[in-house]
Design an enzyme around this catalytic site. Sequence first.
Site, PDB file in Angstrom:
ATOM      1  N   TYR A 126       0.825  -1.207   0.000  1.00  0.00           N
ATOM      2  CA  TYR A 126       0.000   0.000   0.000  1.00  0.00           C
ATOM      3  C   TYR A 126       0.852   1.247   0.000  1.00  0.00           C
ATOM      4  O   TYR A 126       1.895   1.294   0.646  1.00  0.00           O
ATOM      5  CB  TYR A 126      -0.820   0.102   1.294  1.00  0.00           C
ATOM      6  CG  TYR A 126      -1.941  -0.859   1.424  1.00  0.00           C
ATOM      7  CD1 TYR A 126      -2.954  -0.897   0.493  1.00  0.00           C
ATOM      8  CD2 TYR A 126      -1.992  -1.701   2.507  1.00  0.00           C
ATOM      9  CE1 TYR A 126      -4.010  -1.769   0.653  1.00  0.00           C
ATOM     10  CE2 TYR A 126      -3.041  -2.577   2.675  1.00  0.00           C
ATOM     11  CZ  TYR A 126      -4.049  -2.608   1.747  1.00  0.00           C
ATOM     12  OH  TYR A 126      -5.079  -3.452   1.902  1.00  0.00           O
TER      13      TYR A 126
ATOM     14  N   HIS B 208     -13.676   2.486   5.254  1.00  0.00           N
ATOM     15  CA  HIS B 208     -12.431   1.757   5.008  1.00  0.00           C
ATOM     16  C   HIS B 208     -12.133   0.739   6.100  1.00  0.00           C
ATOM     17  O   HIS B 208     -11.074   0.110   6.084  1.00  0.00           O
ATOM     18  CB  HIS B 208     -11.253   2.727   4.886  1.00  0.00           C
ATOM     19  CG  HIS B 208     -11.200   3.427   3.566  1.00  0.00           C
ATOM     20  ND1 HIS B 208     -11.365   4.777   3.436  1.00  0.00           N
ATOM     21  CD2 HIS B 208     -11.004   2.949   2.309  1.00  0.00           C
ATOM     22  CE1 HIS B 208     -11.283   5.120   2.151  1.00  0.00           C
ATOM     23  NE2 HIS B 208     -11.066   4.025   1.454  1.00  0.00           N
TER      24      HIS B 208
ATOM     25  N   ARG C  44      -5.639   7.657  -8.549  1.00  0.00           N
ATOM     26  CA  ARG C  44      -4.763   6.578  -8.091  1.00  0.00           C
ATOM     27  C   ARG C  44      -5.297   5.274  -8.693  1.00  0.00           C
ATOM     28  O   ARG C  44      -6.433   5.211  -9.161  1.00  0.00           O
ATOM     29  CB  ARG C  44      -4.734   6.479  -6.567  1.00  0.00           C
ATOM     30  CG  ARG C  44      -6.018   5.969  -5.952  1.00  0.00           C
ATOM     31  CD  ARG C  44      -5.932   5.923  -4.434  1.00  0.00           C
ATOM     32  NE  ARG C  44      -5.094   4.828  -3.952  1.00  0.00           N
ATOM     33  CZ  ARG C  44      -5.574   3.647  -3.543  1.00  0.00           C
ATOM     34  NH1 ARG C  44      -6.874   3.404  -3.566  1.00  0.00           N
ATOM     35  NH2 ARG C  44      -4.771   2.707  -3.117  1.00  0.00           N
TER      36      ARG C  44
ATOM     37  N   TYR D 164      -7.408 -10.738   2.113  1.00  0.00           N
ATOM     38  CA  TYR D 164      -8.336  -9.624   1.959  1.00  0.00           C
ATOM     39  C   TYR D 164      -8.836  -9.522   0.525  1.00  0.00           C
ATOM     40  O   TYR D 164     -10.008  -9.244   0.276  1.00  0.00           O
ATOM     41  CB  TYR D 164      -7.664  -8.314   2.372  1.00  0.00           C
ATOM     42  CG  TYR D 164      -8.479  -7.098   2.033  1.00  0.00           C
ATOM     43  CD1 TYR D 164      -9.732  -6.907   2.618  1.00  0.00           C
ATOM     44  CD2 TYR D 164      -8.034  -6.166   1.112  1.00  0.00           C
ATOM     45  CE1 TYR D 164     -10.507  -5.807   2.293  1.00  0.00           C
ATOM     46  CE2 TYR D 164      -8.800  -5.062   0.781  1.00  0.00           C
ATOM     47  CZ  TYR D 164     -10.035  -4.893   1.373  1.00  0.00           C
ATOM     48  OH  TYR D 164     -10.804  -3.795   1.045  1.00  0.00           O
ATOM     49  N   LYS D 165      -7.963  -9.734  -0.441  1.00  0.00           N
ATOM     50  CA  LYS D 165      -8.362  -9.618  -1.840  1.00  0.00           C
ATOM     51  C   LYS D 165      -9.068 -10.888  -2.341  1.00  0.00           C
ATOM     52  O   LYS D 165      -9.440 -10.971  -3.511  1.00  0.00           O
ATOM     53  CB  LYS D 165      -7.142  -9.288  -2.711  1.00  0.00           C
ATOM     54  CG  LYS D 165      -6.623  -7.861  -2.463  1.00  0.00           C
ATOM     55  CD  LYS D 165      -5.407  -7.537  -3.295  1.00  0.00           C
ATOM     56  CE  LYS D 165      -4.815  -6.181  -2.971  1.00  0.00           C
ATOM     57  NZ  LYS D 165      -5.580  -5.027  -3.504  1.00  0.00           N
TER      58      LYS D 165
END
Lengths: 200, 353
Positions: free
Chosen positions: B37, B193, B223, B316-317
């Site tokens: 990140y 988030h 982004r 998480y993904k």
Amino acid sequence: MLVEGIKSRPVYGVLAPQPGLSHIIVAEGEGAEAVLRMAEAAPAGFFAKSHLIFVPRGGDRPDRADGLRALGAADFQSVGSPADAAAAVATLLRDAKMGTQVYVTGTEGLIGLVVQAAETAGIDHASIHTEHRGSMARRVQCVHCKGITENVTTQPVKCSHCGLTLLVRDHYSRRIGAFQGVCIDAEEPGTAPRPEELFK
Amino acid sequence: MTIVFNEETFRDDFTFRNSPVAIKRFPFPFHEDRYMYSVNIEPHVKTAPGSVYEHAFDVDEHYVAEMRDRELVLAEDPLRCQSLPHMELAGWDLLELIMTSKAEDYPDLFELYRDGDSWRWINRPLGIDDSFTFGDASTLPYGPMEYITRQTQGDFALLDQRDGNLWMDAGIVTTQADWSLDFDIGMNFFEWHGPVPLAHDMRVFERALKFLLNLQHGKPARRLNWTMTINPRLDTSPENYHKWGTDRATVTPENVGNLVHLRVELQTFWRLPRSNAIVFPIRCYLIKMDELVTVPKWAKRLHRVLKTLPPELIDYKGLSRYHGMTVEWLSRYDDGSPTSPGFFPDDWQDFQR
């Protein structure tokens, strides 16, 4: 999907008397003790400007209500359920003065409902104070059918509406007043783990 | 520039595909051989003709098919498009931003005529020619946000700014990577988030919020974000997770190239002039592994990025079931030689000519 430490998980505080022209206090079951403890720190005249709503829980000691009644609130009401308490708060807030403070203490389910009612009535979240007492049972919204399952104590839990087995995430919506439930065995149906008591 | 719009689907028979041109201009999100990140925000300025950064709102060969898919999602689940009552002005801001941008960037596809508040909007690819009164929602078939975003690729979140925070108070979300507008609407920046791991401890969100609160009108930012999806399915919503979740168990070493897709979000951020809200478009691009490895640099780099991805992010993904197989499959395209810096394919200059 199984992520720990989610930041939308509500953080509950400890109730303390706030400056304000009027106060709405909601206590459920063991929450009565949080109100009695707050009363020790309350300035003179605090309860004369207060409206107190109590939701007894099954098996509550009868003296809990008596203890709260003895605080001398301008108005004292005992109601049957968290939903009734939220409805009572909504009614009171219809005519509330600016600077009204709302205090809620009890289970997460009750807190969720009352906070939601107060925010819907336009009370700023900074004027809503919470303290968790009693059972950790959760209100859970099924992300699939949108149905709410009340008093959830297990992980996972069966949705009381569509019947899917839900993972109860820590992700919490104040607007809905509920945690998010997501199908736990979507990738391999039938592989859901056995429910365990987790939110007592 | 002439765009030939694909006849294709993002569900059932999954006929979605990228033409050679669409592959070359795919917004590959890794500028180096590993990923972590970062607040990778840069000004959203028009750069690299031919790329997805050439225009304010990229319109590509998937436009018409994506709008058809959005219509199907909304018909099944109207809660994918919601707006809290105080957000209508921001909706008009957004309608204006998109109409003026598209009419300027794609004059052969979109036209806008304005006479005071009397506007006429022509959208040729979708066959729309509507006259309406700007500011009067009763003159449109939907509210202003829904009207224009039914004609614009990507999801949209409208963020109200107050109390030093941003609040997700409106949006249309039909191509999302697993988040629920209906659940998150009304939340502030930190709350929505909440489920993202690692980044909170890195203070990524504090810095990102600070940047966004200071975002100025006329100076948009952008982004890239990414995940992976099985099948070219746009609607990977939590609402329908119980319907598409089984896709993840269908990956085998033989079908990785066809089933596993890199999913990239081009996120842009725009301050809106009347409402002072921020609009946050999230545009999704999909590319299957078979298509991606036609760019040798990307094949090598994606192999290395996936191989070194932290376990929290794999989880998480949602990659856990097929991460290993995909790394193994991509390893065939990685000879270990160095990759050139930057995102673009090595023959990008030739492509632009």
